[in-house]
Structure formats: C-alpha cells, structure tokens
Design a protein around this motif. Sequence first.
Motif, PDB file in Angstrom:
ATOM      1  N   LEU A   7       0.835  -1.203   0.000  1.00 25.81           N
ATOM      2  CA  LEU A   7       0.000   0.000   0.000  1.00 25.81           C
ATOM      3  C   LEU A   7       0.870   1.253   0.000  1.00 25.81           C
ATOM      4  CD1 LEU A   7      -2.930   1.057   0.266  1.00 25.81           C
ATOM      5  CD2 LEU A   7      -2.559   1.117   2.703  1.00 25.81           C
ATOM      6  N   ASN A   8       1.957   1.213   0.800  1.00 22.34           N
ATOM      7  CA  ASN A   8       2.793   2.414   0.899  1.00 22.34           C
ATOM      8  C   ASN A   8       3.439   2.776  -0.421  1.00 22.34           C
ATOM      9  OD1 ASN A   8       2.219   2.114   3.521  1.00 22.34           O
ATOM     10  ND2 ASN A   8       4.199   1.268   4.098  1.00 22.34           N
ATOM     11  N   ARG A   9       3.726   1.766  -1.229  1.00 25.82           N
ATOM     12  CA  ARG A   9       4.457   2.028  -2.466  1.00 25.82           C
ATOM     13  C   ARG A   9       3.524   2.217  -3.641  1.00 25.82           C
ATOM     14  NH1 ARG A   9       9.050   4.032  -1.535  1.00 25.82           N
ATOM     15  NH2 ARG A   9       9.732   3.442  -3.620  1.00 25.82           N
ATOM     16  N   SER A  10       2.234   2.273  -3.403  1.00 25.56           N
ATOM     17  CA  SER A  10       1.315   2.415  -4.529  1.00 25.56           C
ATOM     18  C   SER A  10       0.099   3.222  -4.084  1.00 25.56           C
ATOM     19  CB  SER A  10       0.932   1.027  -5.031  1.00 25.56           C
ATOM     20  OG  SER A  10      -0.335   1.009  -5.593  1.00 25.56           O
ATOM     21  N   LEU A  11       0.321   4.471  -3.668  1.00 26.81           N
ATOM     22  CA  LEU A  11      -0.798   5.292  -3.200  1.00 26.81           C
ATOM     23  C   LEU A  11      -1.462   5.952  -4.398  1.00 26.81           C
ATOM     24  CD1 LEU A  11       0.655   7.026  -0.031  1.00 26.81           C
ATOM     25  CD2 LEU A  11      -0.957   5.158  -0.141  1.00 26.81           C
ATOM     26  N   TRP A  12      -2.742   5.667  -4.589  1.00 28.24           N
ATOM     27  CA  TRP A  12      -3.512   6.327  -5.638  1.00 28.24           C
ATOM     28  C   TRP A  12      -4.335   7.420  -4.985  1.00 28.24           C
ATOM     29  CZ3 TRP A  12      -5.539   1.764  -9.156  1.00 28.24           C
ATOM     30  CH2 TRP A  12      -4.420   1.126  -9.711  1.00 28.24           C
ATOM     31  N   VAL A  13      -4.189   8.628  -5.505  1.00 25.59           N
ATOM     32  CA  VAL A  13      -4.754   9.802  -4.848  1.00 25.59           C
ATOM     33  C   VAL A  13      -6.002  10.266  -5.585  1.00 25.59           C
ATOM     34  CG1 VAL A  13      -4.284  12.151  -4.117  1.00 25.59           C
ATOM     35  CG2 VAL A  13      -2.445  10.477  -4.139  1.00 25.59           C
ATOM     36  N   PHE A  14      -7.087  10.449  -4.835  1.00 28.10           N
ATOM     37  CA  PHE A  14      -8.265  11.104  -5.404  1.00 28.10           C
ATOM     38  C   PHE A  14      -8.339  12.501  -4.822  1.00 28.10           C
ATOM     39  CE2 PHE A  14     -12.783  12.310  -5.262  1.00 28.10           C
ATOM     40  CZ  PHE A  14     -13.042  12.304  -6.615  1.00 28.10           C
ATOM     41  N   HIS A  15      -8.461  13.479  -5.711  1.00 26.45           N
ATOM     42  CA  HIS A  15      -8.460  14.862  -5.267  1.00 26.45           C
ATOM     43  C   HIS A  15      -9.889  15.344  -5.158  1.00 26.45           C
ATOM     44  CE1 HIS A  15      -8.263  19.185  -6.711  1.00 26.45           C
ATOM     45  NE2 HIS A  15      -8.231  19.161  -5.413  1.00 26.45           N
ATOM     46  N   LEU A  16     -10.271  15.796  -3.955  1.00 24.01           N
ATOM     47  CA  LEU A  16     -11.649  16.221  -3.696  1.00 24.01           C
ATOM     48  C   LEU A  16     -11.656  17.702  -3.351  1.00 24.01           C
ATOM     49  CD1 LEU A  16     -14.644  15.655  -3.072  1.00 24.01           C
ATOM     50  CD2 LEU A  16     -13.944  14.995  -0.782  1.00 24.01           C
ATOM     51  N   ASN A  17     -12.353  18.481  -4.169  1.00 30.39           N
ATOM     52  CA  ASN A  17     -12.434  19.919  -3.947  1.00 30.39           C
ATOM     53  C   ASN A  17     -13.736  20.229  -3.234  1.00 30.39           C
ATOM     54  OD1 ASN A  17     -12.874  22.654  -4.146  1.00 30.39           O
ATOM     55  ND2 ASN A  17     -12.067  22.826  -6.209  1.00 30.39           N
ATOM     56  N   THR A  18     -13.652  20.747  -2.003  1.00 31.46           N
ATOM     57  CA  THR A  18     -14.865  21.065  -1.256  1.00 31.46           C
ATOM     58  C   THR A  18     -15.053  22.573  -1.204  1.00 31.46           C
ATOM     59  OG1 THR A  18     -13.760  21.233   0.844  1.00 31.46           O
ATOM     60  CG2 THR A  18     -14.502  19.059   0.185  1.00 31.46           C
TER      61      THR A  18
ATOM     62  N   PHE B  51       3.174  -4.841 -10.249  1.00 32.84           N
ATOM     63  CA  PHE B  51       3.016  -5.944  -9.299  1.00 32.84           C
ATOM     64  C   PHE B  51       2.624  -5.401  -7.926  1.00 32.84           C
ATOM     65  CE2 PHE B  51       5.814  -7.573 -12.561  1.00 32.84           C
ATOM     66  CZ  PHE B  51       5.307  -8.831 -12.791  1.00 32.84           C
ATOM     67  N   ILE B  52       3.244  -4.271  -7.529  1.00 35.31           N
ATOM     68  CA  ILE B  52       2.894  -3.650  -6.246  1.00 35.31           C
ATOM     69  C   ILE B  52       1.444  -3.177  -6.273  1.00 35.31           C
ATOM     70  CG2 ILE B  52       3.515  -1.844  -4.607  1.00 35.31           C
ATOM     71  CD1 ILE B  52       6.285  -1.791  -5.819  1.00 35.31           C
ATOM     72  N   ASP B  53       1.063  -2.510  -7.380  1.00 32.74           N
ATOM     73  CA  ASP B  53      -0.312  -2.031  -7.513  1.00 32.74           C
ATOM     74  C   ASP B  53      -1.285  -3.197  -7.392  1.00 32.74           C
ATOM     75  OD1 ASP B  53       0.623   0.481  -7.932  1.00 32.74           O
ATOM     76  OD2 ASP B  53       0.250   0.536 -10.084  1.00 32.74           O
ATOM     77  N   PHE B  54      -0.955  -4.294  -8.074  1.00 30.79           N
ATOM     78  CA  PHE B  54      -1.839  -5.456  -8.081  1.00 30.79           C
ATOM     79  C   PHE B  54      -1.993  -6.019  -6.665  1.00 30.79           C
ATOM     80  CE2 PHE B  54      -2.406 -10.087  -8.698  1.00 30.79           C
ATOM     81  CZ  PHE B  54      -3.638 -10.042  -9.298  1.00 30.79           C
ATOM     82  N   ARG B  55      -0.859  -6.158  -5.948  1.00 28.70           N
ATOM     83  CA  ARG B  55      -0.919  -6.671  -4.573  1.00 28.70           C
ATOM     84  C   ARG B  55      -1.751  -5.755  -3.692  1.00 28.70           C
ATOM     85  NH1 ARG B  55       4.526  -7.762  -3.760  1.00 28.70           N
ATOM     86  NH2 ARG B  55       4.572  -6.465  -1.907  1.00 28.70           N
ATOM     87  N   LYS B  56      -1.561  -4.440  -3.895  1.00 23.88           N
ATOM     88  CA  LYS B  56      -2.321  -3.487  -3.089  1.00 23.88           C
ATOM     89  C   LYS B  56      -3.811  -3.602  -3.361  1.00 23.88           C
ATOM     90  CE  LYS B  56      -3.581   0.269  -4.540  1.00 23.88           C
ATOM     91  NZ  LYS B  56      -3.671   1.561  -5.215  1.00 23.88           N
ATOM     92  N   LEU B  57      -4.180  -3.692  -4.663  1.00 22.62           N
ATOM     93  CA  LEU B  57      -5.604  -3.759  -5.009  1.00 22.62           C
ATOM     94  C   LEU B  57      -6.253  -5.007  -4.419  1.00 22.62           C
ATOM     95  CD1 LEU B  57      -5.565  -2.487  -8.685  1.00 22.62           C
ATOM     96  CD2 LEU B  57      -6.579  -1.379  -6.723  1.00 22.62           C
ATOM     97  N   LEU B  58      -5.478  -6.115  -4.342  1.00 30.72           N
ATOM     98  CA  LEU B  58      -6.034  -7.335  -3.760  1.00 30.72           C
ATOM     99  C   LEU B  58      -6.351  -7.147  -2.281  1.00 30.72           C
ATOM    100  CD1 LEU B  58      -3.993 -10.261  -5.298  1.00 30.72           C
ATOM    101  CD2 LEU B  58      -6.321  -9.567  -5.789  1.00 30.72           C
ATOM    102  N   LEU B  59      -5.599  -6.253  -1.609  1.00 35.24           N
ATOM    103  CA  LEU B  59      -5.802  -6.055  -0.178  1.00 35.24           C
ATOM    104  C   LEU B  59      -6.941  -5.096   0.124  1.00 35.24           C
ATOM    105  CD1 LEU B  59      -2.118  -5.649   0.906  1.00 35.24           C
ATOM    106  CD2 LEU B  59      -3.649  -7.454   1.627  1.00 35.24           C
ATOM    107  N   LYS B  60      -7.319  -4.301  -0.887  1.00 34.50           N
ATOM    108  CA  LYS B  60      -8.300  -3.254  -0.614  1.00 34.50           C
ATOM    109  C   LYS B  60      -9.694  -3.848  -0.467  1.00 34.50           C
ATOM    110  CE  LYS B  60      -7.886   0.800  -1.399  1.00 34.50           C
ATOM    111  NZ  LYS B  60      -7.734   1.980  -0.535  1.00 34.50           N
ATOM    112  N   GLU B  61     -10.569  -3.015   0.151  1.00 30.89           N
ATOM    113  CA  GLU B  61     -11.960  -3.413   0.312  1.00 30.89           C
ATOM    114  C   GLU B  61     -12.611  -3.517  -1.070  1.00 30.89           C
ATOM    115  OE1 GLU B  61     -14.040  -0.367   2.306  1.00 30.89           O
ATOM    116  OE2 GLU B  61     -15.840  -1.560   2.670  1.00 30.89           O
TER     117      GLU B  61
END
Lengths: 144, 334
Positions: A7-18, B51-61
């Motif tokens: 998770l730490n190495r693959s953070l996908w960011v959603f930007h929310l403007n309020t 591969f990291i993205d894939f592993r992460k997506l598997l862990l997500k809700e």
Amino acid sequence: MKPTPALNRSLWVFHLNTGSCNGCEIEIVAAITPRYDPERFGIKLVGSPRHADVLMVTGPVPKKMKERVLRVYAQTPDPKVVICCGTCGESGGVYYDSYNLDGPIDDVIPVDVYISGCPPRPEAILHGVVKAIEKLERLERGAA
Amino acid sequence: MADWTAFLYAILGTVLISFFGMGFGLGILGVDRKLAAHMQARIGPPLRQPFIDFRKLLLKENIVPENAIPWLFNAAPVFALASSITILLYLPIGGLPPVLGNYGDIILVMYLLTVPALAMVAGGFASGSPYATVGAQREMITMIAYEFPLATVLIALAWRLSVLGVANPFSLSALTATPVWAMAGPLGAVGAVLLLIVLILVTPGELSRVPFDTPEAETELAGGLIVEYSGRNLAMFYLAQGVKTVAMTSVIVALFFPWGLSGLIPGSPVTGFVADLIFYVIKVLAVVFISVSVIRVVMARFRINQVVTLYWVFIGGLGILGLLLLVLDSLGGV
C-alpha cells in the motif's frame, strides 16, 4: 484492515475539492509535474474515489458540500488516508467563522495529515504525502 | 495414448501460459510506464510497480455499489481476465506452437479479442453508474470502429496466402510459416508496411490506451467503464489489461515478425527454446514501445466521434490501400 508495504508504495490519490479557490488545485497539479515526479513512489492521481487510497481534500467545506464529502469518504475503499491540503481545510482560512461553513474538514471526516499553506508549495504537498506514508508504516507496525 | 498426451499437453500448456501471460503482462505495463516516464524527462516508477499495484488492489476493500447488479458486476472482471488468457492459447509464444492451435484460427482470435471489451461493457452497464454507462456506450462504439481496419489487415494477409495455394490460409501456423515479407514483391512490401501501420494504430484502440482511451477518460468520465470497481475486481481488470496487451502485441508479432532464433543457434533444443523465448519477449516489448508507449506520450485523447472517423475513414482507408497493393503485387507476380 492492516496496511502492508504494497500500500505504501502504490498510493492512488483522489483529489476532492470542497469549495476551494483552485489555488491548492494548481499546486497539486504542479506537484505531479515531471519536476517533482511523484510516480517514482507509485503515487498517481485517479479519477474515481473507488480506485483511491488517499483522499486529498482541499477547501473549507460549505454547508451544501458536507453531504458530498461524507459520500465520497464512504465511497473510498478501506484502508484509506485523508490528507487535508491548504489552510482553508485546516481552520477555514479566510472563511474562518463564516455562517455558511460546516467545516473545517476535520469537523466532517477524520483527517490523518494536514498540509499548511495558502496555497501550500508542491514540496509541502509531497512532504505531506511522505508523512501519510510514515503514518501507514506506523499502523503497519501495530502502533496507532 | 496419443489422446492422453495431447490432453495433458493442453492442460499443462494452459496453466503455464496463464502464469506466463499474467506475469509478462504486468511486466509489460511496468516497462511501458518506465519508458513513458523517461520520454517525459521523469524517473518514473520502478519496473515492478504494476506488481505492487496489483498486490495493493487485492488487499483493498471490494465495494459492490447499491445500484449494481451484483452477479454481473462481479462476473465481468473474471470474464475479462479469462478471455484475455484464452486468446494467448491460440497464439504462438516464442518457439512454442499455439497450445490450442488445431482448434482455432486468426478469425477466432479476432472475435476473442472483443470478449474482454464486451465483459467490461457488461460490467460497466451492471455498475449502475451514469459515468460507467456512458463509458460502456463509448467502448461499444470504439469496438465497432476498430474492428473494420483490424479485419482488413487479417483478410489481406490471409488472401495473399490463399493466392499461393496454402490450404488453410487463416490458421496461425500457416500465417507464421510464411511471413508476408517473404512472398511479396516491392509493391507488396509497401502494402505490408501499410498493413503493419494499421495494426499498430488499432492496438491502442483495442487496449483503450491514449489517444483512444475515450471509454475510460479519467478527466471526463472519472474512469468510465471501471469507475465503480474497487479492490479485487479492479485488480482483475488491471491484470486483464496486462494480459490483453500481451495478446494484442503477440498477434502483431505472429503476423509480421514470426521469425525465431532456434534455427541459427547450434546446440540442444533447450537453448534454442530459451533463445526463441527471449527473442519473442524482445519483439513484444519493441511492439509495445512503438504502438503503446510512444503513441500515448505524443498524443492527447480523441473525442468519440473523432475515433470513429479516424478508424473508419483514415485507418480503414490505409488498410484498403495496403490490401490493394498486395492484390496488385500478386497479380503482377502471377
């Protein structure tokens, strides 16, 4: 759910403007330019909260926006991190004590990392994301 | 006894090709992101980022929206992944003949290439989101648009083979045994280059990459077809995207660059096989670089009506021109 190194190495960011003035938005866009290149750390902007790990929230949350912020927060799958970007979201900024605010953001949804500045510099935004990663690593080790 | 070995070969081949396709597919996505980053003067993510993205997506809700039709919503990613892997079974991988080569030809591959997209369309409609619905409609229009040039290329190549008197011109073994370059004169070679260009331009449409990513358009449709997908389902679409990239580029490699190295390298069949596999990987990466990475870095997204005009009029016209040149060439030669 327990965070993992993936998770730490693959953070996908959603930007929310309020209800932000677009100053923070421009700086967020500046932070994803080749000069700073956050994709090095696997960070990328996504278009849907369903794909996101990080909610990057800007703006002071006016009354009409509160329900939408709660919905986007609920739409984001766990585990997730909320970053509050800019002074508006921290305290209301120039809208402090305004009659039509339901914010700041941490009155509406729980915030993990605050980035100060009006608007914050791209370096500050990247620093905030690094703080978020540090928090996730602490959670990983079991500490709160 | 022969039946048993064929059966065993099919099962073993399927398992091996599935794992190879998934690993290689994610690897290709990583190489593509790295190359695109370098072209934009960035450092880019590490090669193992997918591969990291894939592993992460598997862990997500894994969220199923309230408006969705759950069984279809959950089945669509499985279908997309399974059908992408199925395409690989009909294509030659390196020196290996296609696992199910006796049971299907290039026409079947062409139809199978539409199945992952159809699965995504079904998933998009099933997610009950207006963004996904618009994305699904756009995906169907894109499919209709790129099928015509794709079919033109395949028919042109197979027709050229049939002129030579090959018994089964649509079968992949016949197509790979006689690459179009070997049998064409100068005029035909020009035609073949045009057909190759058409196929390279069809690839980004087939894979929904820039400039033909109109169905997924992050900025207008917030992800389009896959807007409501999260966690495990999104991971499966991500994987299917990688496998589909391998399949589509393998089609190009099989039709236009089918050569192997095993004939050139003396030694045991094992070294020949390994050399062929490495050469195949290099060829696929080169095709991905040209048809996906370069195009997506230099271009912006087309509107959906521009996609249709481009594919039907210009790229389709280019395909017909290539077909005509091949015809003229063979008439002159015969």
